[in-house]
Every structure is written in C-alpha cells, then in structure tokens.
Design a protein around this motif. Structure first.
Motif, PDB file in Angstrom:
ATOM      1  N   THR A 129       0.835  -1.209   0.000  1.00  0.00           N
ATOM      2  CA  THR A 129       0.000   0.000   0.000  1.00  0.00           C
ATOM      3  C   THR A 129       0.865   1.253   0.000  1.00  0.00           C
ATOM      4  OG1 THR A 129      -1.846  -1.113   1.116  1.00  0.00           O
ATOM      5  CG2 THR A 129      -1.745   1.287   1.298  1.00  0.00           C
ATOM      6  N   LEU A 130       1.886   1.277   0.852  1.00  0.00           N
ATOM      7  CA  LEU A 130       2.760   2.456   0.940  1.00  0.00           C
ATOM      8  C   LEU A 130       3.564   2.642  -0.339  1.00  0.00           C
ATOM      9  CD1 LEU A 130       3.952   2.168   4.657  1.00  0.00           C
ATOM     10  CD2 LEU A 130       2.212   3.695   3.703  1.00  0.00           C
ATOM     11  N   GLU A 131       3.855   1.541  -1.015  1.00  0.00           N
ATOM     12  CA  GLU A 131       4.555   1.615  -2.300  1.00  0.00           C
ATOM     13  C   GLU A 131       3.738   2.413  -3.310  1.00  0.00           C
ATOM     14  OE1 GLU A 131       5.275  -1.899  -5.203  1.00  0.00           O
ATOM     15  OE2 GLU A 131       6.937  -1.951  -3.776  1.00  0.00           O
ATOM     16  N   GLU A 132       2.414   2.313  -3.211  1.00  0.00           N
ATOM     17  CA  GLU A 132       1.547   3.070  -4.115  1.00  0.00           C
ATOM     18  C   GLU A 132       1.636   4.575  -3.860  1.00  0.00           C
ATOM     19  OE1 GLU A 132      -2.265   1.713  -5.412  1.00  0.00           O
ATOM     20  OE2 GLU A 132      -2.086  -0.137  -4.233  1.00  0.00           O
ATOM     21  N   TYR A 133       2.142   4.943  -2.697  1.00  0.00           N
ATOM     22  CA  TYR A 133       2.338   6.362  -2.374  1.00  0.00           C
ATOM     23  C   TYR A 133       3.800   6.777  -2.558  1.00  0.00           C
ATOM     24  CZ  TYR A 133      -2.389   6.442  -0.507  1.00  0.00           C
ATOM     25  OH  TYR A 133      -3.757   6.376  -0.383  1.00  0.00           O
ATOM     26  N   GLY A 134       4.565   5.910  -3.188  1.00  0.00           N
ATOM     27  CA  GLY A 134       5.964   6.236  -3.484  1.00  0.00           C
ATOM     28  C   GLY A 134       6.911   6.043  -2.325  1.00  0.00           C
ATOM     29  N   LEU A 135       6.501   5.288  -1.303  1.00  0.00           N
ATOM     30  CA  LEU A 135       7.347   5.072  -0.132  1.00  0.00           C
ATOM     31  C   LEU A 135       7.893   3.648  -0.128  1.00  0.00           C
ATOM     32  CD1 LEU A 135       5.201   6.770   2.664  1.00  0.00           C
ATOM     33  CD2 LEU A 135       7.126   7.750   1.400  1.00  0.00           C
ATOM     34  N   LYS A 136       9.165   3.513   0.217  1.00  0.00           N
ATOM     35  CA  LYS A 136       9.781   2.191   0.326  1.00  0.00           C
ATOM     36  C   LYS A 136       9.739   1.767   1.789  1.00  0.00           C
ATOM     37  CE  LYS A 136      13.950  -0.476  -0.782  1.00  0.00           C
ATOM     38  NZ  LYS A 136      14.041  -1.142   0.525  1.00  0.00           N
ATOM     39  N   THR A 144       8.977  -5.598  15.395  1.00  0.00           N
ATOM     40  CA  THR A 144       7.679  -5.790  14.752  1.00  0.00           C
ATOM     41  C   THR A 144       7.280  -4.561  13.938  1.00  0.00           C
ATOM     42  OG1 THR A 144       6.506  -4.930  16.677  1.00  0.00           O
ATOM     43  CG2 THR A 144       6.888  -7.312  16.593  1.00  0.00           C
ATOM     44  N   GLY A 145       6.273  -4.742  13.110  1.00  0.00           N
ATOM     45  CA  GLY A 145       5.707  -3.609  12.384  1.00  0.00           C
ATOM     46  C   GLY A 145       6.351  -3.357  11.045  1.00  0.00           C
ATOM     47  N   VAL A 146       6.017  -2.188  10.490  1.00  0.00           N
ATOM     48  CA  VAL A 146       6.527  -1.773   9.187  1.00  0.00           C
ATOM     49  C   VAL A 146       7.246  -0.442   9.360  1.00  0.00           C
ATOM     50  CG1 VAL A 146       5.903  -1.147   6.831  1.00  0.00           C
ATOM     51  CG2 VAL A 146       4.697  -3.018   7.972  1.00  0.00           C
ATOM     52  N   TRP A 147       8.409  -0.339   8.723  1.00  0.00           N
ATOM     53  CA  TRP A 147       9.327   0.775   8.949  1.00  0.00           C
ATOM     54  C   TRP A 147       9.752   1.434   7.641  1.00  0.00           C
ATOM     55  CZ3 TRP A 147      11.570   1.590  13.996  1.00  0.00           C
ATOM     56  CH2 TRP A 147      11.150   0.665  14.961  1.00  0.00           C
ATOM     57  N   LEU A 148      10.307   2.632   7.785  1.00  0.00           N
ATOM     58  CA  LEU A 148      10.953   3.343   6.679  1.00  0.00           C
ATOM     59  C   LEU A 148      12.421   3.546   7.041  1.00  0.00           C
ATOM     60  CD1 LEU A 148       8.250   6.106   6.062  1.00  0.00           C
ATOM     61  CD2 LEU A 148       8.494   3.936   4.837  1.00  0.00           C
ATOM     62  N   ASP A 149      13.271   3.577   6.029  1.00  0.00           N
ATOM     63  CA  ASP A 149      14.715   3.801   6.200  1.00  0.00           C
ATOM     64  C   ASP A 149      15.343   2.862   7.227  1.00  0.00           C
ATOM     65  OD1 ASP A 149      14.847   5.747   4.262  1.00  0.00           O
ATOM     66  OD2 ASP A 149      14.565   7.422   5.646  1.00  0.00           O
ATOM     67  N   VAL A 150      15.000   1.578   7.111  1.00  0.00           N
ATOM     68  CA  VAL A 150      15.578   0.561   7.995  1.00  0.00           C
ATOM     69  C   VAL A 150      17.095   0.513   7.823  1.00  0.00           C
ATOM     70  CG1 VAL A 150      15.672  -1.934   8.440  1.00  0.00           C
ATOM     71  CG2 VAL A 150      13.485  -0.813   8.009  1.00  0.00           C
ATOM     72  N   GLY A 151      17.798   0.359   8.937  1.00  0.00           N
ATOM     73  CA  GLY A 151      19.255   0.238   8.890  1.00  0.00           C
ATOM     74  C   GLY A 151      19.989   1.557   8.804  1.00  0.00           C
ATOM     75  N   THR A 152      19.242   2.670   8.921  1.00  0.00           N
ATOM     76  CA  THR A 152      19.867   3.996   8.922  1.00  0.00           C
ATOM     77  C   THR A 152      19.552   4.696  10.248  1.00  0.00           C
ATOM     78  OG1 THR A 152      18.026   5.375   8.141  1.00  0.00           O
ATOM     79  CG2 THR A 152      19.221   4.075   6.472  1.00  0.00           C
ATOM     80  N   PRO A 153      20.239   5.802  10.536  1.00  0.00           N
ATOM     81  CA  PRO A 153      19.919   6.551  11.766  1.00  0.00           C
ATOM     82  C   PRO A 153      18.527   7.186  11.722  1.00  0.00           C
ATOM     83  CG  PRO A 153      22.099   7.144  10.910  1.00  0.00           C
ATOM     84  CD  PRO A 153      21.419   6.351   9.854  1.00  0.00           C
ATOM     85  N   PHE A 154      17.890   7.138  10.549  1.00  0.00           N
ATOM     86  CA  PHE A 154      16.579   7.793  10.384  1.00  0.00           C
ATOM     87  C   PHE A 154      15.430   6.785  10.360  1.00  0.00           C
ATOM     88  CE2 PHE A 154      19.916  10.059   8.000  1.00  0.00           C
ATOM     89  CZ  PHE A 154      20.000  11.204   8.795  1.00  0.00           C
ATOM     90  N   ALA A 155      15.688   5.553  10.799  1.00  0.00           N
ATOM     91  CA  ALA A 155      14.644   4.526  10.813  1.00  0.00           C
ATOM     92  C   ALA A 155      13.451   5.004  11.632  1.00  0.00           C
ATOM     93  CB  ALA A 155      15.201   3.234  11.398  1.00  0.00           C
ATOM     94  N   ARG A 156      12.246   4.791  11.097  1.00  0.00           N
ATOM     95  CA  ARG A 156      11.039   5.233  11.799  1.00  0.00           C
ATOM     96  C   ARG A 156       9.897   4.284  11.454  1.00  0.00           C
ATOM     97  NH1 ARG A 156      12.812   7.815   7.607  1.00  0.00           N
ATOM     98  NH2 ARG A 156      11.479   8.717   6.009  1.00  0.00           N
ATOM     99  N   LYS A 157       9.084   4.033  12.468  1.00  0.00           N
ATOM    100  CA  LYS A 157       7.974   3.088  12.318  1.00  0.00           C
ATOM    101  C   LYS A 157       6.728   3.834  11.863  1.00  0.00           C
ATOM    102  CE  LYS A 157       7.107  -0.474  15.076  1.00  0.00           C
ATOM    103  NZ  LYS A 157       6.635  -1.321  16.215  1.00  0.00           N
ATOM    104  N   ILE A 158       6.027   3.248  10.885  1.00  0.00           N
ATOM    105  CA  ILE A 158       4.792   3.858  10.396  1.00  0.00           C
ATOM    106  C   ILE A 158       3.577   2.986  10.699  1.00  0.00           C
ATOM    107  CG2 ILE A 158       4.932   2.858   8.058  1.00  0.00           C
ATOM    108  CD1 ILE A 158       3.973   5.675   7.044  1.00  0.00           C
ATOM    109  N   CYS A 159       3.814   1.715  11.023  1.00  0.00           N
ATOM    110  CA  CYS A 159       2.706   0.809  11.308  1.00  0.00           C
ATOM    111  C   CYS A 159       3.094  -0.180  12.401  1.00  0.00           C
ATOM    112  CB  CYS A 159       2.299   0.048  10.045  1.00  0.00           C
ATOM    113  SG  CYS A 159       0.886  -1.059  10.288  1.00  0.00           S
ATOM    114  N   ALA A 160       2.259  -0.266  13.428  1.00  0.00           N
ATOM    115  CA  ALA A 160       2.473  -1.229  14.515  1.00  0.00           C
ATOM    116  C   ALA A 160       1.640  -2.478  14.268  1.00  0.00           C
ATOM    117  CB  ALA A 160       2.093  -0.601  15.856  1.00  0.00           C
ATOM    118  N   MET A 161       2.144  -3.619  14.756  1.00  0.00           N
ATOM    119  CA  MET A 161       1.452  -4.894  14.606  1.00  0.00           C
ATOM    120  C   MET A 161       1.394  -5.608  15.954  1.00  0.00           C
ATOM    121  SD  MET A 161       0.938  -5.686  11.225  1.00  0.00           S
ATOM    122  CE  MET A 161       1.432  -4.946   9.669  1.00  0.00           C
ATOM    123  N   GLY A 162       0.312  -6.325  16.184  1.00  0.00           N
ATOM    124  CA  GLY A 162       0.198  -7.157  17.377  1.00  0.00           C
ATOM    125  C   GLY A 162      -0.998  -8.070  17.229  1.00  0.00           C
TER     126      GLY A 162
END
Length: 233
Positions: A129-136, A144-162
C-alpha cells in the motif's frame, strides 16, 4: 473452506468496546470449530475484518513492560487518553484519531495454517500500500511492524502490529499512522524500542491530510490478493 471475509467499518469506537466485540466474534468462530469437531457438524466458520479509529488510548501487550508508559493516571486524564493491558503479543503502542486500525478475525483453517506466514501477510499488505504512495517501507529484523529507512539513523515506524491466535483463529491486528498526531507517541517508549522514531503517512508525503478512505481501499485490495479472499458486507 470459506474465503469470504465480512468487512465492517466501525468508524470511531472506544477501544474496550471494540476489544469486547472482537472477543465476541472470536469466540463465535471457536465455538463453531468446537461444534464441528465434536459433532462433525460441517458448519462453515466465519471470517471478519474490522476497520476502526480509536479515541486516544495506550495498550500494553502480554510481554510488555508497563514502565514503557511514561504517564501516570492523572497525566493520562489530562491527555484525554486511556490505558489497557490486553491479550495480544508485543509491547506498548498508541491508538488515536488519524490512525487506521485493522482487526482481521480469521479462521486460518480457511486459508493456511501457518502463523508465521499469517504475520508476514498484513505486513506485506502495508508495504504494498505504501509503495503506491511512493514510499519504500520494509520490515526491520527483530522488530515488529513496518518501517521506513531501515538500517539507517533515520529509521522510523509507520505501522504497529500485534496479534493473538488460538486454534488458528486470529484477533487484534495493525495500526497504520495516516494522519496521526505523533505527539502522543512521546508519552511511551513505542513497542519498548528506545531511540527509534515514529512517523505518519501525511508527514512522509508532506500533506496536511491524506484521504483515509483511499488508503483503506488500497489496503483491502492487497489483503484480498494475498489471502485469495473476497470481502463481503
């Protein structure tokens, strides 16, 4: 196998009321499975997918540490928020306005009996879904969850899972930040992970708001393809 999923959009609904409703649907599926096993009744089990938006609430999973909530009772009241210890996996998270919360309550016997595969599919739905908005977006190893910029100092979570699963029946699910007020995450150590930021789709796209109905449509499209399912109302 019943691959139809009853779709319900509950709008804005109190977390505890929604949790009770989930438990009711969850129990109904389990009761049918028990009846089938004991009486060879041959009844089809139902599947559900709930969309909901919760008023401000913090929830702590079974393996969570309450010290990851940085507010006392008075401060929670001042923030207009509530707090619940609940029966899903994971640590602490926040739900609130501007967040799309999805609760798939599925009998995995209708799809596949592989809990690890099940956990990956909702993540994949978010990523696509996020790919459709141009986000990797991607998974972060060990988190857990879905993240942006994994493995960088700017990693941030956009979706939590449980999730919780019993006898191949699932409940709880995901919380995707679409137009979320990220200030509320400052009051917790999200998912017990220190030093990692949280983000929202509207922030990533540089928009004041993102059309949540459009996001839901995209989520359902990918979910249906992944699970080879059909949504019904």
């Amino acid at each position: 196998m019943n691959k139809q999923i009853a779709l319900q959009d509950l709008g804005s609904k109190d977390f505890k009321d929604t949790w009770d409703y989930q438990e009711e649907l969850f129990k109904g599926i389990l009761d049918t499975k028990i009846k089938n096993r004991r009486e060879a009744a041959g009844l089809k089990t139902k599947n559900y997918f709930l969309f909901v938006e919760h008023p401000h609430v913090y929830t702590l999973g079974k393996s969570g540490d309450v010290s990851n909530l940085l507010l006392d009772e008075q401060q929670l009241t001042e923030k207009g928020a509530t707090f619940y210890k609940i029966n899903r996996g994971g640590d602490i998270t926040y739900h609130g306005p501007g967040q799309i919360v999805g609760y798939p309550i599925l009998d995995l016997d209708n799809f596949f009996t592989d809990i690890h595969k099940y956990l990956r599919f909702p993540e994949e739905m978010i990523i696509l879904t996020l790919e459709e908005y141009g986000l990797k977006a991607e998974r972060s190893p060990g988190e857990t969850g879905v993240w942006l910029d994994v493995g960088t100092p700017f990693a941030r979570k956009i979706c939590a899972m449980g999730v919780r699963a019993s006898r191949w029946v699932t409940m709880h699910g995901f919380a995707l930040n679409v137009n979320a007020n990220l200030g509320y995450f400052d009051n917790i150590i999200p998912c017990g992970i220190r030093g990692k930021a949280v983000t929202s789709l509207h922030v990533e796209l540089g928009k004041k708001t993102v059309d949540e109905a459009e996001v839901k449509t995209k989520l359902l499209k990918h979910f249906a393809i992944l699970f080879e399912a059909e949504f019904v109302k």
